[in-house]
Structure formats: structure tokens, C-alpha cells
Design an enzyme around this catalytic site. Sequence first.
Site, PDB file in Angstrom:
ATOM      1  N   GLU A  78     -28.521 -25.674 -20.905  1.00 55.07           N
ATOM      2  CA  GLU A  78     -28.681 -25.431 -22.336  1.00 55.07           C
ATOM      3  C   GLU A  78     -29.379 -26.251 -23.396  1.00 55.07           C
ATOM      4  OE1 GLU A  78     -25.867 -29.015 -24.715  1.00 55.07           O
ATOM      5  OE2 GLU A  78     -26.467 -29.276 -22.988  1.00 55.07           O
ATOM      6  N   ASP A 103     -26.249 -28.255 -17.298  1.00 50.36           N
ATOM      7  CA  ASP A 103     -26.469 -29.626 -18.398  1.00 50.36           C
ATOM      8  C   ASP A 103     -26.638 -31.004 -18.090  1.00 50.36           C
ATOM      9  OD1 ASP A 103     -26.104 -31.146 -20.323  1.00 50.36           O
ATOM     10  OD2 ASP A 103     -24.016 -30.097 -21.165  1.00 50.36           O
ATOM     11  N   ILE A 105     -27.861 -33.788 -19.264  1.00 51.95           N
ATOM     12  CA  ILE A 105     -27.188 -35.124 -19.558  1.00 51.95           C
ATOM     13  C   ILE A 105     -26.671 -34.210 -20.976  1.00 51.95           C
ATOM     14  CG2 ILE A 105     -27.363 -36.916 -21.212  1.00 51.95           C
ATOM     15  CD1 ILE A 105     -31.002 -36.691 -20.685  1.00 51.95           C
ATOM     16  N   ASP A 106     -24.646 -34.124 -20.446  1.00 50.02           N
ATOM     17  CA  ASP A 106     -23.989 -33.932 -20.558  1.00 50.02           C
ATOM     18  C   ASP A 106     -23.153 -35.642 -21.606  1.00 50.02           C
ATOM     19  OD1 ASP A 106     -21.692 -32.471 -22.132  1.00 50.02           O
ATOM     20  OD2 ASP A 106     -20.303 -33.337 -20.434  1.00 50.02           O
ATOM     21  N   THR A 108     -24.839 -36.426 -24.546  1.00 50.91           N
ATOM     22  CA  THR A 108     -26.451 -37.084 -25.263  1.00 50.91           C
ATOM     23  C   THR A 108     -26.760 -37.977 -26.261  1.00 50.91           C
ATOM     24  OG1 THR A 108     -27.601 -34.792 -25.353  1.00 50.91           O
ATOM     25  CG2 THR A 108     -28.876 -36.073 -26.456  1.00 50.91           C
ATOM     26  N   ASP A 237     -21.098 -27.188 -19.979  1.00 51.83           N
ATOM     27  CA  ASP A 237     -20.424 -28.414 -20.110  1.00 51.83           C
ATOM     28  C   ASP A 237     -19.407 -28.610 -19.205  1.00 51.83           C
ATOM     29  OD1 ASP A 237     -22.100 -29.356 -22.875  1.00 51.83           O
ATOM     30  OD2 ASP A 237     -20.154 -28.695 -23.571  1.00 51.83           O
TER      31      ASP A 237
END
Length: 294
Positions: A78, A103, A105-106, A108, A237
Site C-alpha cells: 500500500e 498492508d 497497518i490496516d 492507520t 485490504d
Amino acid sequence: MTESPYKSQLDLAKLAALEAGKIIRSYNSTAVAGRSNNSATVCIKSGVDLVTEADTHVEKVITEMIKKAFPEDVIVGEEDQAECPKGGQGEAFPAKGSIWCVDPIDGTTNFVHNYPFVAVSIGYIHDSIPRVGVVYNPFTDSLYEAAEGSGVGTLLNGEPVRVDSVATSIKDCLLVNNIGHCRDLDFADESTARVNKWLRAGLRGYRASGSAAQNLAHVASGQVSCYYEHGYGGPWDVCAGMVLVKEAGGVVWDPSQGVGVDLQMLFGKGSVCAGGRKVVEDVLEVAGKPTFTF
């Protein structure tokens, strides 16, 4: 016990997710006024979409681990640390080869606000199909994992889990629904109208966590009945979570294509509805097909 042909990829994904979790927790070690100590280094990607130095740091660590173990594989990340291809909106992934979707840090925005629905999401695709999924929440220490062909389905901290088999309609469904970062007025109107339809149809419970990967993991473990989102941020995601849900006995469909159509790996924003087949059918029938295009 059957061994998945993707065991090596699964083992690496777990190691990388756990290492990423250590880094994320290190940024969150001191909270000030309800915010993590990383709040001062927040940047705005666009509108209300945020990115922090932790996102880029974590993605770099994960991609380096993947490159070392599988140097020929493609990595789609990402935050642009993966030196990866960026397809246009709705463009399909390559039909052949091995691709990782990361990802770091899904969730954030949750991370910035010290809200614990935060997940590392690492998915592995072979010949256009997601085969391995690992989602790790470092604040609840919850590791969700699944690999096609393993024979054990989806595991949460080493224990088998399944999708909610009790909910069969919207009236006994705990639904989680992210609305995402788009603030277009037509999108906002369509999104709120959809929620209104569910409520009028007798929806048991409505939640919004802010993390697609966490939502899919919660569906896979039966903690929520169904997850719906029109406009998730990108394939990173949902890639890992798709594997979790399917290996836990659920379906992952594309609402923009209608009831019963499996979600495909495409670049750009997308639509997803996941859960047990019957409850997903009912949620989609009440909602109707989304019309807003990105």
C-alpha cells in the site's frame, strides 16, 4: 494432517506479521491524550486518508523479508515501499505468477487515535488466486492464518475457527460496515441510505471498525456475522482476509457485480461482502447493488 503446498509462504507471512507487530507496538508505547506517540509524524495522503512513518517502516521490513525468501515474487504494497506495479482502477492482477499483497497497518486512522482495531495484513496470490492469508492484530495479540490445502481451515492463535453458522438473515446478523475515506456527496448519500435499508429491515447489530483486514478476520472467526464495504482502499485490504473467510467456510462476494459473484483481485477501490452464504445473500438483497463508481 495434510500439508499445504503453500506452507513456506504461510510460515514466512506469520514471521513477517509478528515482526511487524513488534514494530507497531514500539511506536505505540507512549500514549498522550488518547493518541499514540506516532501522532506527530502523521501525513495526509488525500482527504481524510492518513499515513504514518510506522506504515512505511513496517512495509519496508515486510517486503525485505519477502524479497530475501522469494526474490522472484512480485510484491504489491500500500505505501509504495515494495517497488511494486500499480494498476489502474479496476485493472486485473496478472493471471500467472506469485504476488504478495501487503498492508503494513490496516486501520492507520485507528492507530493514530490509539484505537486498537489495527492489523498487519499479508496475502499471497498464485496464478491470480489468493492462497495464503495472515492477519495479525498486535494490540490484542490475535494471529489469524489460513493456507489453501492445509486441511485445517482457518486458525486463530493456533485454534480452528469458523464463520458464524447461526446467522441466516439480516435479523440475526451482527454486521460490520466500513465507509472508508471517500467524502463525495453522492457516495455519502448512497452509503447512509444503505445503512438505513438494513436498519429498516431489522438488522440485529451494526458496527464500523475502520479496518477491512480485521473485519474479514472477525468474520472468519465468527465474531461478526457479515462484513460489507463499498470502496475498500485496495487489494492489500482484502487479499489475506479473503483466504481466512473462505477457509473458515464462508463466501467473499463482490456486491458491485451482484449476488453470488466471487470477489476478484483487482487494483483500486472495490466492493466486498463476506460471511456465511445465507446471511450474505440477505444482506446484499436488502442493500441492493451499489451504483457509485470510483
